[in-house]
Design a protein around this motif. Structure first.
Motif, PDB file in Angstrom:
ATOM      1  N   LEU A  70     -60.374   0.271 141.829  1.00  0.00           N
ATOM      2  CA  LEU A  70     -60.021   0.282 140.408  1.00  0.00           C
ATOM      3  C   LEU A  70     -59.979   1.722 139.919  1.00  0.00           C
ATOM      4  N   ALA A  71     -58.999   2.037 139.073  1.00  0.00           N
ATOM      5  CA  ALA A  71     -58.933   3.370 138.470  1.00  0.00           C
ATOM      6  C   ALA A  71     -59.972   3.469 137.352  1.00  0.00           C
ATOM      7  N   GLU A  72     -60.323   4.702 137.026  1.00  0.00           N
ATOM      8  CA  GLU A  72     -61.391   4.958 136.057  1.00  0.00           C
ATOM      9  C   GLU A  72     -61.186   4.273 134.715  1.00  0.00           C
ATOM     10  N   ALA A  73     -59.923   4.147 134.272  1.00  0.00           N
ATOM     11  CA  ALA A  73     -59.651   3.603 132.937  1.00  0.00           C
ATOM     12  C   ALA A  73     -59.494   2.085 132.921  1.00  0.00           C
ATOM     13  N   HIS A  74     -59.639   1.427 134.063  1.00  0.00           N
ATOM     14  CA  HIS A  74     -59.474  -0.028 134.106  1.00  0.00           C
ATOM     15  C   HIS A  74     -60.497  -0.693 133.189  1.00  0.00           C
ATOM     16  N   PRO A  75     -60.089  -1.725 132.446  1.00  0.00           N
ATOM     17  CA  PRO A  75     -61.008  -2.394 131.512  1.00  0.00           C
ATOM     18  C   PRO A  75     -62.326  -2.856 132.142  1.00  0.00           C
ATOM     19  N   VAL A  76     -62.299  -3.265 133.408  1.00  0.00           N
ATOM     20  CA  VAL A  76     -63.510  -3.746 134.077  1.00  0.00           C
ATOM     21  C   VAL A  76     -64.566  -2.649 134.177  1.00  0.00           C
ATOM     22  N   LEU A  77     -64.120  -1.380 134.207  1.00  0.00           N
ATOM     23  CA  LEU A  77     -65.062  -0.266 134.358  1.00  0.00           C
ATOM     24  C   LEU A  77     -65.533   0.294 133.020  1.00  0.00           C
ATOM     25  N   GLN A  78     -65.055  -0.285 131.919  1.00  0.00           N
ATOM     26  CA  GLN A  78     -65.469   0.222 130.613  1.00  0.00           C
ATOM     27  C   GLN A  78     -66.831  -0.344 130.234  1.00  0.00           C
ATOM     28  N   SER A  79     -67.567   0.400 129.418  1.00  0.00           N
ATOM     29  CA  SER A  79     -68.922  -0.024 129.049  1.00  0.00           C
ATOM     30  C   SER A  79     -68.885  -1.349 128.300  1.00  0.00           C
ATOM     31  N   GLY A  80     -69.892  -2.137 128.551  1.00  0.00           N
ATOM     32  CA  GLY A  80     -69.981  -3.431 127.886  1.00  0.00           C
ATOM     33  C   GLY A  80     -69.400  -4.586 128.674  1.00  0.00           C
ATOM     34  N   LYS A  81     -68.648  -4.281 129.738  1.00  0.00           N
ATOM     35  CA  LYS A  81     -68.052  -5.330 130.569  1.00  0.00           C
ATOM     36  C   LYS A  81     -69.058  -5.795 131.623  1.00  0.00           C
ATOM     37  N   THR A  82     -69.165  -7.103 131.760  1.00  0.00           N
ATOM     38  CA  THR A  82     -70.022  -7.679 132.798  1.00  0.00           C
ATOM     39  C   THR A  82     -69.182  -8.609 133.651  1.00  0.00           C
TER      40      THR A  82
END
Length: 201
Positions: A70-82
């Protein structure tokens, strides 16, 4: 001294710092490249299948092996995602876990197109993301570790949390990156996104 830099009083600390900087050479610690940066070239695919910010990263080794992450900006890697769960079951009749590779000619490996799905990621907020291959080639392996511990996909996406390994055909190993972005180009895409959000807010 750190407090003084953050909140100087009457310019005294700032003046002292300026004098120190002018008279003392600043020792810059050399940054040691990680194993990934040393042996792999990073390529990116932004907005995969037209879905905003669903960016993938392809780590290409000199031996033409490609690691899909996954690239850094992918939604899965954003804070708050579980992540609730990850599945390599692409359809009723197709599971990437059934991929069995053997021998020098990699018999049994599933052949993937650029848009072939590799896995699905289900998040606790109800969002679902499909991760695509982004490169044509044979599926060498999938990372079963992320099935048992999905959090490593978020914590270490470029190493232990990778999605899959794909081996392009030898004659296509150079052309597969034609539709991909370099790291610098991808960083420019991310900056433009941030600027666009800032402009509309």
């Amino acid at each position: 001294m750190e407090e003084a830099l953050l909140c100087p009083r009457e310019g005294e600390e700032v003046e002292a710092l300026e004098v120190a900087m002018a008279t003392e050479p600043v020792a810059v610690e050399p940054t040691v490249p990680s194993l990934v940066d040393r042996y792999f070239t990073r390529w990116y695919k932004a907005d995969v299948k037209g879905k905003p910010c669903e960016d993938h990263c392809i780590l290409q080794h000199s031996n033409r092996i490609c690691v899909i992450t996954l690239a850094e900006a992918h939604p899965v890697l954003q804070s708050g995602k579980t992540i609730k769960s990850i599945s390599y079951q692409i359809s009723t009749n197709c599971s990437r876990l059934q991929n069995k590779v053997s021998g020098k000619f990699k018999r049994g490996a599933q052949f993937l197109t650029e848009l072939a799905p590799l896995c699905k990621i289900y998040c606790s907020d109800g969002e679902e993301y499909t991760i695509s291959s982004c490169v044509r080639g044979r599926l060498m392996e999938v990372n079963e570790n992320i099935l048992h511990k999905p959090s490593i996909l978020q914590e270490k996406p470029s190493t232990e949390g990778y999605i899959a390994v794909v081996l392009p055909k030898f004659e296509e190993s150079k052309s597969i990156t034609e539709g991909l972005l370099t790291q610098k180009q991808y960083e420019e895409v991310v900056v433009k996104r941030i600027d666009a959000v800032t402009a509309t807010s």
